[in-house]
Design a protein around this motif. Structure first.
Motif, PDB file in Angstrom:
ATOM      1  N   ASP A   1       3.309  -2.439  10.036  1.00 32.18           N
ATOM      2  CA  ASP A   1       1.970  -2.957  10.303  1.00 32.18           C
ATOM      3  C   ASP A   1       1.746  -4.359   9.756  1.00 32.18           C
ATOM      4  O   ASP A   1       0.988  -5.141  10.343  1.00 32.18           O
ATOM      5  N   ASP A   2       2.372  -4.694   8.633  1.00 33.07           N
ATOM      6  CA  ASP A   2       2.184  -6.034   8.077  1.00 33.07           C
ATOM      7  C   ASP A   2       2.646  -7.093   9.070  1.00 33.07           C
ATOM      8  O   ASP A   2       1.966  -8.100   9.292  1.00 33.07           O
TER       9      ASP A   2
ATOM     10  N   PHE B   1       0.822  -1.208   0.000  1.00 32.47           N
ATOM     11  CA  PHE B   1       0.000   0.000   0.000  1.00 32.47           C
ATOM     12  C   PHE B   1       0.853   1.254   0.000  1.00 32.47           C
ATOM     13  O   PHE B   1       0.489   2.271  -0.577  1.00 32.47           O
TER      14      PHE B   1
ATOM     15  N   ALA C   1      -1.009   1.490   8.036  1.00 35.04           N
ATOM     16  CA  ALA C   1      -1.578   0.921   6.807  1.00 35.04           C
ATOM     17  C   ALA C   1      -3.096   0.965   6.871  1.00 35.04           C
ATOM     18  O   ALA C   1      -3.681   0.982   7.966  1.00 35.04           O
ATOM     19  N   PRO C   2      -3.787   0.996   5.715  1.00 35.93           N
ATOM     20  CA  PRO C   2      -5.258   1.014   5.731  1.00 35.93           C
ATOM     21  C   PRO C   2      -5.867  -0.135   6.528  1.00 35.93           C
ATOM     22  O   PRO C   2      -6.942   0.007   7.104  1.00 35.93           O
ATOM     23  N   SER C   3      -5.179  -1.273   6.565  1.00 34.87           N
ATOM     24  CA  SER C   3      -5.707  -2.446   7.275  1.00 34.87           C
ATOM     25  C   SER C   3      -5.655  -2.283   8.790  1.00 34.87           C
ATOM     26  O   SER C   3      -6.345  -3.012   9.518  1.00 34.87           O
TER      27      SER C   3
ATOM     28  N   LEU D   1       0.221  -7.430  11.899  1.00 33.85           N
ATOM     29  CA  LEU D   1      -0.950  -8.247  11.570  1.00 33.85           C
ATOM     30  C   LEU D   1      -0.620  -9.729  11.685  1.00 33.85           C
ATOM     31  O   LEU D   1      -1.413 -10.523  12.211  1.00 33.85           O
TER      32      LEU D   1
ATOM     33  N   GLN E   1      -6.784  -0.100  10.925  1.00 33.85           N
ATOM     34  CA  GLN E   1      -8.019   0.253  11.626  1.00 33.85           C
ATOM     35  C   GLN E   1      -9.061  -0.865  11.579  1.00 33.85           C
ATOM     36  O   GLN E   1     -10.021  -0.862  12.342  1.00 33.85           O
ATOM     37  N   TRP E   2      -8.852  -1.854  10.662  1.00 38.37           N
ATOM     38  CA  TRP E   2      -9.823  -2.932  10.525  1.00 38.37           C
ATOM     39  C   TRP E   2      -9.430  -4.182  11.297  1.00 38.37           C
ATOM     40  O   TRP E   2     -10.193  -5.142  11.366  1.00 38.37           O
ATOM     41  N   LEU E   3      -8.238  -4.197  11.865  1.00 37.05           N
ATOM     42  CA  LEU E   3      -7.848  -5.309  12.726  1.00 37.05           C
ATOM     43  C   LEU E   3      -8.733  -5.289  13.968  1.00 37.05           C
ATOM     44  O   LEU E   3      -9.207  -4.229  14.389  1.00 37.05           O
TER      45      LEU E   3
END
Length: 343
Positions: free
Chosen positions: A247-248, A72, A276-278, A251, A280-282
């Motif tokens: 962040d990867d 990203f 990363a955009p992901s 995750l 906030q969705w974790l």
């Protein structure tokens, strides 16, 4: 056939102004530039960039060398670079430096051979000495992003990596965590070294002993984050918080924690880097460090345009990170008065 004169009449400006917009030369107000582009779109005017480049030995373009096209981060960088270059009426030519100094040099030379007006180089490995030599040797103006070139601060756009990692680690300490594990990004890069140094600096400031057993050296991938977190858990080393240098890997680590029956943040707090955009969705949402890549690449393109136009330059202040606090961090066992609190 629609001509430049037709565009000038539709936009309500002189033909010379249209020429300056197309060539990216001289001072043109943003509102005037937008008028010209709007008129071009309405009339279907297509400037002959090839003919102009042959006549002027300039491609009316900006070259961009990136380390890789993956992830990203580089997607955002390329998107903003394209938009900013279009704003100046120029084309963006992008190539991959394959994350090695040798290939980056080849890529820069290829763009110079295409008569780019200026080149922006994103590099992770090239030394400052090599960058200075390249700036002095190449005929095309060069701006470096992601590296601090102390002898050419007006030509480099960089981020305070160490300070951002220090802030993240210190926040965990302030929340009552003293046993903080760390998973690094590639330690062979200046970025990896700086982020690890920020982690160590925060521990040292607060009198926390460095423990090599709490540090795992990663490669930035989710798979490696998962694997290294499993190693930490099976090694027997204790930790109440984990700082992942991207962040990867955070995750990947979160999955390892869940698989081990460990709750985030009740049992172990987790902090990432890059926002990363992901993130906030974790579940729970990941606390991270926001890295202002959008503003950094816009600044780099702006500086490249100024260089190509011969405008005076000022040193570019370093960019700084912002802590984005979400739900993945909870107070640790030493939160409060500085003494251990039982869970």
């Amino acid at each position: 056939m629609v001509t430049m004169l037709d565009v000038s009449l539709r936009a309500g400006v002189s033909k010379a102004t249209v020429s300056r917009v197309l060539n990216g030369t001289g001072q043109v107000k943003a509102s005037t530039r937008e008028q010209v582009f709007k008129a071009m779109e309405e009339l279907g005017y297509k400037p002959n960039f090839l003919a102009r480049s042959l006549a002027n030995r300039s491609s009316n373009s900006i070259g961009l060398v990136v380390s890789t096209f993956d992830g990203f981060y580089f997607g955002r960088l390329l998107q903003q670079a394209s938009r900013r270059t279009e704003f100046y009426g120029k084309q963006l030519i992008v190539t991959d430096g394959h994350d090695t100094p040798e290939k980056e040099l080849e890529a820069v030379q290829m763009l110079a051979d295409r008569h780019c007006d200026a080149i922006v180089l994103y590099t992770r490995f090239m030394s400052e000495r090599a960058l200075m030599s390249l700036m002095n040797a190449i005929q095309v103006p060069l701006v470096v992003i992601n590296r601090d070139v102390t002898q050419a601060r007006e030509r480099c756009v960089f981020f305070e990596q160490q300070d951002a990692a220090f802030q993240a680690t210190e926040y965990l300490i302030q929340q009552g965590h003293r046993e903080i594990a760390c998973i690094t990004v590639p330690i062979s890069t200046p970025t990896g070294k700086a982020r690890l140094m920020g982690y160590r600096q925060a521990l040292q400031k607060h009198g926390i002993a460095w423990d090599e057993n709490r540090v795992k050296y990663g490669d930035s991938s989710m798979t490696e984050g998962h694997h290294l977190c499993q190693e930490l858990l099976t090694s027997g080393v204790t930790f109440s918080a984990l700082f992942s240098c991207n962040d990867d890997m955070a995750l990947g680590a979160s999955k390892a924690l869940h698989q081990a029956g460990i709750r985030i943040p009740q049992d172990i707090s987790l902090f990432g880097f890059d926002d990363a955009p992901s993130a906030q969705w974790l579940e729970p949402a990941l606390s991270s460090v926001y890295l202002p890549i959008d503003n950094m690449i816009i600044t780099a393109i702006d500086q490249a345009i100024k260089l190509a136009s011969g405008e005076p330059l000022e040193p570019i202040p370093p960019f700084v990170g912002t802590l984005v606090l979400r739900d993945s961090v909870a107070p640790g066992p030493w939160f409060g008065a500085g003494r251990k609190i039982s869970k």
